[in-house]
Motif scaffolding. Structure first.
Motif, short mmCIF file in Angstrom:
data_model
loop_
_atom_site.label_atom_id
_atom_site.label_comp_id
_atom_site.label_asym_id
_atom_site.label_seq_id
_atom_site.Cartn_x
_atom_site.Cartn_y
_atom_site.Cartn_z
N GLY A 32 0.81 -1.21 0.00
CA GLY A 32 0.00 0.00 0.00
C GLY A 32 0.85 1.26 0.00
N GLY A 33 0.19 2.41 0.00
CA GLY A 33 0.90 3.68 0.06
C GLY A 33 0.68 4.54 -1.16
N GLU A 34 1.44 5.63 -1.24
CA GLU A 34 1.25 6.61 -2.31
C GLU A 34 1.95 6.24 -3.60
OE1 GLU A 34 5.16 7.69 -0.52
OE2 GLU A 34 3.21 7.07 0.27
N SER A 35 2.77 5.18 -3.59
CA SER A 35 3.53 4.82 -4.78
C SER A 35 3.06 3.50 -5.40
CB SER A 35 5.03 4.72 -4.44
OG SER A 35 5.53 5.97 -4.04
N MET A 36 3.09 2.41 -4.64
CA MET A 36 2.67 1.11 -5.15
C MET A 36 1.38 0.68 -4.45
SD MET A 36 2.97 -1.64 -6.98
CE MET A 36 4.60 -1.86 -7.70
N MET A 37 0.42 0.17 -5.23
CA MET A 37 -0.89 -0.25 -4.72
C MET A 37 -1.62 0.93 -4.09
SD MET A 37 -1.30 -3.36 -5.67
CE MET A 37 -2.75 -3.85 -4.76
N ARG A 38 -1.64 2.05 -4.83
CA ARG A 38 -2.39 3.21 -4.37
C ARG A 38 -3.85 2.84 -4.12
NH1 ARG A 38 -0.32 6.81 -9.33
NH2 ARG A 38 0.38 4.71 -9.97
N GLY A 39 -4.42 3.37 -3.06
CA GLY A 39 -5.77 3.03 -2.64
C GLY A 39 -5.78 2.24 -1.35
#
Length: 374
Positions: free
Chosen positions: A274-281
């Motif tokens: 997750g997070g703002e770079s990979m797997m946003r949402g």
């Protein structure tokens, strides 16, 4: 002072204050949209941010970005310093510092990040089948420092040493569920230091907005009590990205990311999704386990054909955490996708600010940053 005169005085004062505020924001907007010189001089910007998340309530932040070329030569790779500080209505605060710096003629490369924050994070447990409702809210003080020191080996190939220091203190698990759950490793906090090696192939000229290029990192870290780490484990990171221009203003970007942890790592140093770079949402750490495998693809229009500064992007991603290779299942991948707007903030350096909207099976996410997600 008579009431009528007092009202007039207050009204005139408010009008004057409003005019000053308008002048300030007008000058600020002009500073963002003015054309830059193309002489290799550095650029600097400061801008406010606003965000909302269930674990933080409203978050008020201030970000800054400093861009420059080594020796002031635009033929060198673009270097950056990025700073972000925030405060939330839940009385959390933090300071983030990131940098990517390149020496003259790309002889050296320094990549790193520093994080200090007081935060609560939702803990859902370990594994890919953890409940949607969190088991606990973890309140803690967190310090992170990662640094690559890399030297050019040949062409775009670099190698060097890699250090990772992470400290979690004042850790407090606040139960959010009636169900009992085992406390994970490191629940009471820990100090861990990892030392290792890193090899990087990087032919990108502008890391904040790559039009064409390739990036691959292979890093190995050993966390050992021998040099002060409280936990004994290893971590292997594989990060591969490629970017291709399909037209003069459109880019297809792809990233494959893998992190593989072996040994008894504390819960906050497992592979996190997750997070703002990979797997946003998905917020960072919604899913965690020994290993992570994720892929994302993004199509960028920078800018629209009918606009000099506005653009957009469309992206999708799939990722999974798992304990061992035999537990990796094709139908267990989590999906995420979305779209975003782009605004060309530094025309001469081809840097955009992004506002992304991402959707997952657990809900939406919003992200506002300068520079692309990857």
């Amino acid at each position: 002072m008579p009431l009528k005169k007092l009202v007039i005085f207050i009204f005139l004062s408010l009008c004057l204050h409003s005019m000053k505020a308008q002048n300030f924001w007008s000058r600020y907007w002009e500073s963002l949209t003015k054309e830059e010189s193309n002489d290799g001089s550095p650029s600097f910007i400061v801008y406010p941010t606003l965000a909302f998340a269930p674990e933080t309530s409203w978050e008020f932040g201030l970000s800054s970005l400093y861009l420059y070329y080594a020796k002031g030569n635009p033929e060198n790779r673009l270097s950056e310093f990025n700073a972000f500080t925030f405060y939330t209505l839940e009385h959390q605060y933090g300071l983030w510092l990131d940098h990517a710096n390149y020496g003259d003629h790309d002889r050296y490369m320094f990549l790193g990040r520093l994080r200090y924050q007081s935060f609560p994070l939702f803990y859902h447990g370990v594994g890919k089948n953890t409940p949607a409702d969190p088991l606990a809210l973890v309140d803690a003080q967190y310090l992170l420092w990662k640094e690559h020191f890399l030297k050019q080996i040949q062409g775009y190939l670099y190698a060097g040493v890699y250090a990772d220091l992470q400290s979690l203190s004042r850790s407090n698990f606040i139960s959010q569920s009636d169900q009992g759950y085992p406390f994970p490793s490191g629940a009471n906090g820990s100090f861990n230091l990892g030392l290792g090696l890193s090899a990087v192939y990087d032919d990108r000229h502008n890391v904040l907005n790559v039009r064409d290029g390739n990036f691959t990192e292979l890093s190995f870290l050993r966390y050992s009590p021998f040099w002060g780490s409280e936990y004994n484990f290893t971590s292997l990171l594989v990060d591969s990205r490629f970017y291709r221009s399909t037209t003069s203003n459109q880019v297809w970007a792809n990233q494959l990311l893998g992190q593989f942890v072996n040994g008894n790592a504390p819960f906050h140093m497992l592979s996190l999704m997750g997070g703002e770079s990979m797997m946003r949402g998905y917020y960072y750490g919604r899913y965690r386990d020994q290993n992570l495998l994720a892929f994302q693809s993004e199509y960028r229009i920078l800018p629209f054909s009918f606009s000099k500064r506005w653009g957009a992007s469309f992206f999708m991603a799939a990722g999974q955490v798992y304990p061992q290779w035999e537990n990796l299942k094709l139908n267990d991948f989590k999906l995420a996708g979305g779209a975003g707007l782009r605004f060309l903030i530094f025309p001469q350096k081809d840097i955009y600010t992004r506002l992304d909207f991402a959707m997952t099976e657990e809900g939406p996410g919003f992200y506002f940053f300068i520079g692309e997600a990857f």
